[in-house]
Design an enzyme around this catalytic site. Structure first.
Site, PDB file in Angstrom:
ATOM      1  N   HIS A 170      44.679  48.032  35.558  1.00  0.00           N
ATOM      2  CA  HIS A 170      44.245  48.166  36.950  1.00  0.00           C
ATOM      3  C   HIS A 170      43.769  49.582  37.251  1.00  0.00           C
ATOM      4  O   HIS A 170      44.321  50.560  36.750  1.00  0.00           O
ATOM      5  CB  HIS A 170      45.381  47.779  37.897  1.00  0.00           C
ATOM      6  CG  HIS A 170      45.508  46.302  38.048  1.00  0.00           C
ATOM      7  ND1 HIS A 170      46.682  45.676  38.365  1.00  0.00           N
ATOM      8  CD2 HIS A 170      44.581  45.310  37.899  1.00  0.00           C
ATOM      9  CE1 HIS A 170      46.481  44.369  38.412  1.00  0.00           C
ATOM     10  NE2 HIS A 170      45.215  44.127  38.131  1.00  0.00           N
ATOM     11  N   HIS A 200      36.996  40.343  37.383  1.00  0.00           N
ATOM     12  CA  HIS A 200      38.165  41.228  37.308  1.00  0.00           C
ATOM     13  C   HIS A 200      39.076  40.831  36.142  1.00  0.00           C
ATOM     14  O   HIS A 200      39.470  41.667  35.322  1.00  0.00           O
ATOM     15  CB  HIS A 200      38.937  41.174  38.627  1.00  0.00           C
ATOM     16  CG  HIS A 200      40.245  41.901  38.605  1.00  0.00           C
ATOM     17  ND1 HIS A 200      40.394  43.168  39.102  1.00  0.00           N
ATOM     18  CD2 HIS A 200      41.470  41.548  38.102  1.00  0.00           C
ATOM     19  CE1 HIS A 200      41.648  43.566  38.925  1.00  0.00           C
ATOM     20  NE2 HIS A 200      42.327  42.596  38.319  1.00  0.00           N
ATOM     21  N   GLU A 201      39.390  39.540  36.066  1.00  0.00           N
ATOM     22  CA  GLU A 201      40.321  39.095  35.022  1.00  0.00           C
ATOM     23  C   GLU A 201      39.750  39.336  33.628  1.00  0.00           C
ATOM     24  O   GLU A 201      40.476  39.710  32.700  1.00  0.00           O
ATOM     25  CB  GLU A 201      40.660  37.612  35.203  1.00  0.00           C
ATOM     26  CG  GLU A 201      41.389  37.294  36.501  1.00  0.00           C
ATOM     27  CD  GLU A 201      42.638  38.130  36.704  1.00  0.00           C
ATOM     28  OE1 GLU A 201      43.304  38.480  35.720  1.00  0.00           O
ATOM     29  OE2 GLU A 201      42.949  38.457  37.875  1.00  0.00           O
ATOM     30  N   HIS A 229      40.537  42.584  32.242  1.00  0.00           N
ATOM     31  CA  HIS A 229      41.824  42.625  31.528  1.00  0.00           C
ATOM     32  C   HIS A 229      41.669  42.035  30.120  1.00  0.00           C
ATOM     33  O   HIS A 229      42.217  42.555  29.157  1.00  0.00           O
ATOM     34  CB  HIS A 229      42.886  41.823  32.274  1.00  0.00           C
ATOM     35  CG  HIS A 229      43.315  42.421  33.581  1.00  0.00           C
ATOM     36  ND1 HIS A 229      43.598  43.755  33.733  1.00  0.00           N
ATOM     37  CD2 HIS A 229      43.512  41.851  34.805  1.00  0.00           C
ATOM     38  CE1 HIS A 229      43.954  43.985  34.986  1.00  0.00           C
ATOM     39  NE2 HIS A 229      43.904  42.856  35.664  1.00  0.00           N
TER      40      HIS A 229
END
Lengths: 383, 92
Positions: free
Chosen positions: A130, A120-121, A124
């Protein structure tokens, strides 16, 4: 998905692990991080290479509470990690809250799977914000370790809209995405030669369907590279040559063909579909479907008439069908496709028949002057 | 900044207010805003959160909203705020 607007200007991304959490062995941590990067490298042209003793694009660290970037962690639970969008300095860096208890390959309420959080990170770190799709990897919430994890439609769509597709999968890839690996373009398909079966504006992109294939387009006149792709690779179970498609107010994608319709959540068909189209109060073989923003109203066109359907009430509005010529001044009968498109300033409605299209001015209630025009030239980059 | 006990209407929970602020749903650039304004902002923020995650848009801290907020999560804000109000938006 959301796009931060920031992206790396090179494809060979380097990363450096600054320290390790004591919860796991270094080998486990490195493996989890490699798997997390692989989620993204498998579906984009990006590669990730670990560096030592020299600065990397993405610096990875485990820290507690105030760790020097002005965004303090909060102890066990709550915030698990954060990362920065691509850029110089701290840009791209990923910080993990070392107050969490990290694990690998374990679904445990008290522990957090490092691979899931890191994947997930790193989204980014590559420029994704998101997602509002709760099931997406880029949704901010950590639910549990998922041993069956695969990148879903929303995440795939997001990252490929920034970096494009991986047209050359590398041998030895351990993570095989279950979702589309777009096939090479079919030379037999001439996107400029004929009209389309259906066109739909889905998740802010235009999808154009013809036969068994579809194209995606983010900007008018610039179809994404790597397309067309077979529809069945994306929406499993969907037949070719659909009549119409649209994104419903709740995000579901509806396809119509012949006497049936299909509903998909992302790329997954809802259970018990296809279902008969007469449930809508529609005959078979509609020409086009046109959702009207968040009103929950959807217009259906066939031949010389159109209907207005209320998606919230699940019924056709009273007084329909009506003749197209009654309210859609200048729009031809027997259209092939219809869609609504936001050009950055306002919404316009477009009707396609054969190779020509008409732009309908919603405020004036009529087709704009100068139409019809050639759809292939104006929209598909055809000469 | 969290509301003081004096300022905070009973229907605003400090935890939820902090959560909504932290993740970009409430702007913190006007600490002098009236209590009514803060209450409006609070309910508007809840509604935006519910809209973003396709929950029923009640504008109230209902069970479903509260449950979603209780999950551990990434620390990045959901809403990216720019310099002026006009540019505050969900980045879709």
């Amino acid at each position: 998905y959301s796009d931060s607007g920031d992206k790396w200007d090179h494809e060979d991304i380097t990363y450096r692990i600054l320290n390790f959490t004591p919860d796991l062995t270094e080998e486990e941590i490195v493996d989890a991080i490699e798997r997390a990067f692989k989620v993204w490298s498998d579906v984009t042209p990006l590669t990730f290479r670990r560096v030592f003793n020299v600065p990397g694009d993405i610096h990875i660290q485990f820290s507690e509470y105030d760790h020097g970037d002005g965004v303090a962690f909060d102890g066990n639970g709550g915030t698990l990690a954060h990362a920065y969008f691509p850029g110089n300095g701290i840009g791209g860096d990923a910080h993990f809250d070392d107050s969490e208890i990290f694990s690998v390959f374990l679904s445990d309420d008290d522990k957090v799977d490092l691979f899931m959080v890191a994947a997930h990170e790193f989204g980014h770190s590559l420029g994704l914000g998101h997602s509002s799709e709760i099931q997406a990897l880029m949704a901010p919430f950590y639910i549990a370790y998922d041993p069956e994890f695969s990148l879903g439609y929303d995440d795939l769509h997001g990252i490929q809209s920034i970096y494009g597709i991986n047209s050359d999968p590398r041998p030895g890839d351990r993570y095989i995405p279950q979702r589309p690996q777009p096939s090479p373009p079919d030379p037999e398909v001439e996107r400029c030669s004929k009209s389309f079966n259906a066109v739909a504006f889905i998740r802010n992109e235009l999808f154009l369907f013809k036969g068994k294939n579809f194209w995606r387009m983010r900007e008018q006149g610039k179809p994404l590279e790597g397309y067309p792709v077979e529809m069945g690779q994306f929406w499993h179970g969907l037949p070719p040559k659909i009549d119409a498609a649209y994104e419903r107010h709740d995000g579901k994608i509806v396809f119509l063909k012949g006497s049936h319709y299909w509903i998909y959540e992302g790329v997954d068909m809802d259970p018990n579909y296809p279902r008969p189209l007469h449930e809508f109060g529609l005959p078979a073989d509609v020409d086009g479907a046109l959702p009207w923003g968040r009103t929950g109203k959807t217009y259906f066109f066939k031949g010389e008439i159109y209907w207005r359907y209320d998606e919230y009430e699940n019924r056709m509005d009273k007084g329909y069908p009506k003749p197209i010529k009654e309210n859609w001044f200048g729009v031809p009968n027997n259209i092939d496709a219809v869609f609504r498109h936001y050009d950055g300033y306002s919404w316009n409605t477009y009707f396609i028949r054969h190779r020509r299209y008409w732009r309908f001015d919603e405020s004036l209630g009529q087709v704009d002057l100068g139409f019809p025009r050639n759809f292939g030239v104006d929209w598909m980059g055809c000469k | 900044a969290p509301l003081s006990e004096e300022d905070a209407p009973s229907e605003i929970t400090t935890g939820a207010f902090a959560y909504l602020s932290k993740y970009g749903y409430i702007r913190n650039d006007n600490p002098q805003a009236s209590t009514i304004r803060r209450l409006e902002d609070y309910h508007s923020a809840i509604r935006n959160f519910q809209q973003f995650y396709r929950l029923p848009e009640t504008g109230q801290m209902d069970e479903e909203t509260s449950r979603l907020m209780s999950y551990p999560r990434c620390g990045m804000p959901d809403v990216i705020q720019r310099g002026d109000q006009d540019q505050t938006r969900f980045r879709r």
